[in-house]
Design an enzyme around this catalytic site. Sequence first.
Site, PDB file in Angstrom:
ATOM      1  N   LYS A 184      10.325   1.602  10.036  1.00  0.00           N
ATOM      2  CA  LYS A 184       9.198   2.195   9.322  1.00  0.00           C
ATOM      3  C   LYS A 184       9.034   3.671   9.690  1.00  0.00           C
ATOM      4  CE  LYS A 184       4.221   1.649   8.505  1.00  0.00           C
ATOM      5  NZ  LYS A 184       2.985   0.914   8.847  1.00  0.00           N
ATOM      6  N   SER A 259       0.657   0.241   4.630  1.00  0.00           N
ATOM      7  CA  SER A 259       1.455   1.440   4.721  1.00  0.00           C
ATOM      8  C   SER A 259       2.949   1.171   4.955  1.00  0.00           C
ATOM      9  CB  SER A 259       0.936   2.304   5.877  1.00  0.00           C
ATOM     10  OG  SER A 259       1.047   1.642   7.136  1.00  0.00           O
ATOM     11  N   SER A 283      -1.317  -3.323   6.933  1.00  0.00           N
ATOM     12  CA  SER A 283      -0.107  -2.585   6.570  1.00  0.00           C
ATOM     13  C   SER A 283       1.167  -3.411   6.588  1.00  0.00           C
ATOM     14  CB  SER A 283       0.057  -1.369   7.485  1.00  0.00           C
ATOM     15  OG  SER A 283      -1.044  -0.503   7.353  1.00  0.00           O
TER      16      SER A 283
END
Length: 633
Positions: A184, A259, A283
Amino acid sequence: QVRSNLRILAVYLPREPREQPIMGNAMVSGEGEEGSSPSLSHPLLFYPIWVYAVLLVLARIVYLQPWGMSSERKRAIQRSQKKRQETFDQIKSRLHSEDGNVVERRAGIVGRTFEQLRDALQEEELTAVEVHEAYMWKALQVQDRLNCLNEVIVESFEWAREMDEKWRGKKEKPPLYGVPFSVKGNFHMKGYDCNLGLGKYVDSPMQDECTFVTHLRYLGGVPFVITTVPQALLSFVCSSSVYGTTANPHDITRGPGGSSGGEGALTAAGGTPFGIGSDLLGSLRIPANMCGLTTLKPTEARFVVHNAHGGVPGRGRLGLGYGFFTKSVKEQVLLLKEVLGHPAYTSLVPESARQRLDESATEEGKKKWRIGYFESDGWLSPVPSVVRAVRETVDKLREDGHEMVLFKVPDIEKATAMMFKNAMPDGGKYSRFLYSHDVIDKWMRQFVMLLNVPRCIRIAASYLIQLVSPQMALLARESIGSLEDLRYNQEMTDNYKIQFIEYWKALGIDALVCPSFTVTAVPHEYPSQLAPCALATGLFNLVDFPCGSLPVGRVTKADDEGITDESVFPVGRNPILKLMRNGCKNSEGLPLTVQVVTLPMEEEVCLSVMATIEKLSSYDRKLPGEHSSTKSA
């Protein structure tokens, strides 16, 4: 530009009175009985709302200060984009092959499950180099369609070769020997940017490595790409001015959530064996919901990670979890058992819990559970397809012999106010700094504009907004205004967690099943306007409970018809519900998930209940593009 902003705000303006169905929950319509409140077409209300609209526009001009944005920052973004594309093109050229056997072998490698791939590497049926090349080839194909990669980790070619040199021919190999994985974009990788999609941090490579990544490398894994995140993280629209907009593999006109959106999109499209991400307000679970994946957010203390941007440094009482994206619950277990409480990891991060995952306790069918459930938390009603997913899951669990108990979230409005205050413990000052003097992504502009409205104006406006949307009114007025307010909110959060646990124990439940999120995947323009939806996931960060999300079905034609029916999904004049309706129209074929929650440090129970639900569900796990109902480019 002014006209554009006023159009955005038009949802708050009075409409001609029209007949509305009676609604039992005032949180839905924001309307009372006739004569109980002023008419929304009354001039005394009409003009103040227009004044508020003008103030919002002025706030945007004053606070964003586009004139203060240096041309150098724009040029830095352009240089970064050019370099990024050149690297992608060079790697594509390096991996290009006209040999049909090579292409077929690569397709066969990326078509394996994680467990099959791991076993083939352990048995030396495959090499780390050829697996790495196959997934790099596939990831760049996915990138061309979905735009989910920040960068390629060029050193990964050498890392894969070193893995083969070190471990080929040896009987005992590390458990993830040669398995590629994606990273990520808010996790530090030495020598690579962690810019959060912000121009101010472009060309600022990290000097350290995320401990999550370090441990996976110790286990034999090979990090090979870095994936996209929303600009400044606090959103579920995966888009930024540096890397552009990421699309959903099930429908490229919609977003993958955030996210951890790039990780979700790449994993769902088959571009990585598994993904890793963080979860502050959902997220991990929101992308899992929108991309049809399985994930688990552990209790914060069970897995502490260093050298990653958590979204809000110095955040309030919100549990921050780190975990995986996989295609099944079993894959979650296989990965989590190598991470949670692992001696090598706890020596790296001593404050992380030493409690190992009890794999035997995660199995499906361990016992008949007593499970709580709710279809709506009482704050914001989910769209009909999401409600159906929960209802059908509850029915299947009941038929399977599990005892189902209705759960009512305690003091939901109080919990919502605390959650949003905890998300911005400085009243939004840090977030405003991140966006200041930067190139704001087009899908984030409205969010940034509202973020910059002075607190006094928001509080005054909340009394007007209350007439149409209690959810938006609460967001407008609830923010940290002083150090005393911050201390009191933290105290109230601690007390609420105790209250939540006491209610849970009074029901005598083992787990809770509820919506993963209030909406399915929506087009890119909607997430920045749907902040109230965050409670569906953020509630369990507030109380720091472990929770997972897994797919159980897909949106049907009947769901699509129901969402436009006022008797099925009543929206009244509430702009948030209207946005949810419009964003979820024409969603047939998109994934539907449910959320499973358990008490702190009981991740094994959560995984066991998830495995039970997975066995009872009928979700088709074919890769995107293999469904006749799935939209493609």
